[in-house]
Design an enzyme around this catalytic site. Structure first.
Site, short mmCIF file in Angstrom:
data_model
loop_
_atom_site.label_atom_id
_atom_site.label_comp_id
_atom_site.label_asym_id
_atom_site.label_seq_id
_atom_site.Cartn_x
_atom_site.Cartn_y
_atom_site.Cartn_z
N CYS A 241 0.88 -1.18 0.00
CA CYS A 241 0.00 0.00 0.00
C CYS A 241 0.90 1.22 0.00
O CYS A 241 1.96 1.22 -0.64
CB CYS A 241 -0.96 -0.02 1.19
SG CYS A 241 -0.13 -0.05 2.80
N GLY A 242 0.53 2.27 0.70
CA GLY A 242 1.37 3.45 0.77
C GLY A 242 2.53 3.29 1.74
O GLY A 242 3.68 3.55 1.41
#
Length: 285
Positions: A241-242
Site C-alpha cells: 500500500c502506501g
C-alpha cells in the site's frame, strides 16, 4: 454479520459479551495520516472502549528506519507490550477510530510476532459508539505480563524479495491503494514519490473489502472482490500500500477466506516509489 473468530475478526456484540473477561485486552490502534490533522492519542484519552490501551503504531516501530512505522525489533515489541500489560494468555481485540483501517496493521504485527490470539473489532470505534455501547476516559489499570515472541519471518517481505517476485511473476502482488494512485493518475501524499505501481501488481483497494459501515465483507463477497481483480489464488500473495498499513486489511481478508500463504511488503510504496533504481508501471494492471 461476520462470523466471530477471535483470531481474525469479532463483532461488537462479541466484544460486549466478553468485555469483563479477565484475560481480555483491548487495544486502540488508531493511526491518522499526517494530512488529516487529528491526534489519535488525544482522541483515545478523551474516549475509548472500557479498559482499552493505546497502541501507538508510530512509536512501536523501528526508530532506526527512515521509513514510517516499520516493524519494530522483537525486543522493543515485547517490552512495549509488557509495559501495556499485554502478554501470553491474553485474548487481544484491536480497534481503530476509522472503522477498519489501522487496526488491521496491529493485528498483522501481532501475527508476525507469533501471537495468534488477536482479532480486529469489526466496524471499530464508530460502530461501537453508534450502538450506544459504553465508553470511558479513564486510563487502564496495568499489570506487567510476560510475552513470548516467535517472529514469523515468512509473513513480511523486503524490497529485494518483492523485486524478485515482480520479475518472476510467482506471487500475486496486491496493492491496497485507491485506484487513481495505483494507475498513477493521482499524486502521492508523500513528497518525492513517483506515481504508479509495482510492475505486475494488481489493485485491490482496501475499501473494496469493506461494507458501507466499514465492517468487513462476508467471505463469499471477499472472494468475489479478489476474483474481479483477477487474483490467482493458487499463488502466494504479497500485499502492499502506501506505507504498510492498509495492506494489512488485505492480509486480514485473505485470512478470513482461509488463504494463509500471504505476506506484507513493509516498505510498500513509500520505499518503492522513492527509489529511482526500481521500475514503475502506470495504468491498469
Amino acid at each position: 454479520m461476520a462470523t466471530d473468530d477471535p483470531k481474525t475478526l469479532v463483532s461488537t456484540d462479541w466484544l460486549a459479551a466478553h468485555l469483563k473477561d479477565p484475560d481480555l485486552r483491548i487495544l486502540d490502534g488508531t493511526l491518522f495520516m499526517p494530512d488529516e490533522g487529528r491526534d489519535a492519542r488525544a482522541e483515545y484519552e478523551a474516549a475509548h472502549i472500557p479498559g482499552a490501551r493505546f497502541f501507538d503504531i508510530d512509536a512501536i516501530s523501528d526508530a532506526r528506519s527512515e521509513l514510517p512505522h516499520m516493524v519494530p525489533p522483537v525486543e522493543k515489541f515485547m517490552s512495549r507490550l509488557r509495559a501495556m500489560g499485554v502478554g501470553d494468555g491474553h485474548q487481544v481485540v484491536v480497534y481503530d477510530a476509522k472503522g477498519l483501517f489501522s487496526a488491521a496493521r496491529v493485528w498483522w504485527l501481532f501475527r508476525l510476532m507469533g501471537q495468534d490470539n488477536i482479532a480486529v473489532l469489526d466496524g471499530g470505534f464508530p460502530k461501537w459508539q453508534a450502538e450506544g455501547r459504553p465508553i470511558e476516559d479513564l486510563p487502564p489499570m496495568i499489570r506487567d505480563r510476560h510475552m513470548t515472541v516467535r517472529r514469523q519471518n515468512h509473513m513480511v517481505r523486503d524490497v529485494t524479495q518483492v523485486s524478485a517476485a515482480s520479475k518472476l511473476g510467482d506471487h500475486e502482488i496486491l496493492d491496497a491503494r485507491a485506484a487513481a494512485r495505483f494507475r498513477g493518475d493521482a499524486p502521492e501524499p508523500r513528497d518525492g514519490l513517483r506515481a504508479g505501481h509495482i510492475p505486475g501488481a494488481r489493485n485491490v483497494p482496501y475499501t473494496a473489502l469493506l461494507n458501507d459501515d466499514k465492517t468487513m465483507k462476508d467471505p463469499d463477497s471477499l472472494r468475489a472482490v479478489f476474483a474481479a481483480a483477477g487474483v490467482d489464488m493458487a499463488k502466494p500473495v504479497i500485499t502492499s500500500c502506501g506505507s504498510g498499513v492498509t495492506a494489512a486489511v488485505i492480509n486480514l481478508a485473505l485470512e478470513r477466506i482461509g488463504k494463509t500463504d500471504h505476506a506484507l511488503y513493509d516498505g510498500s510504496w513509500t520505499e518503492w516509489g522513492a527509489s529511482q533504481a526500481l521500475p514503475v508501471a502506470t495504468g491498469e494492471a
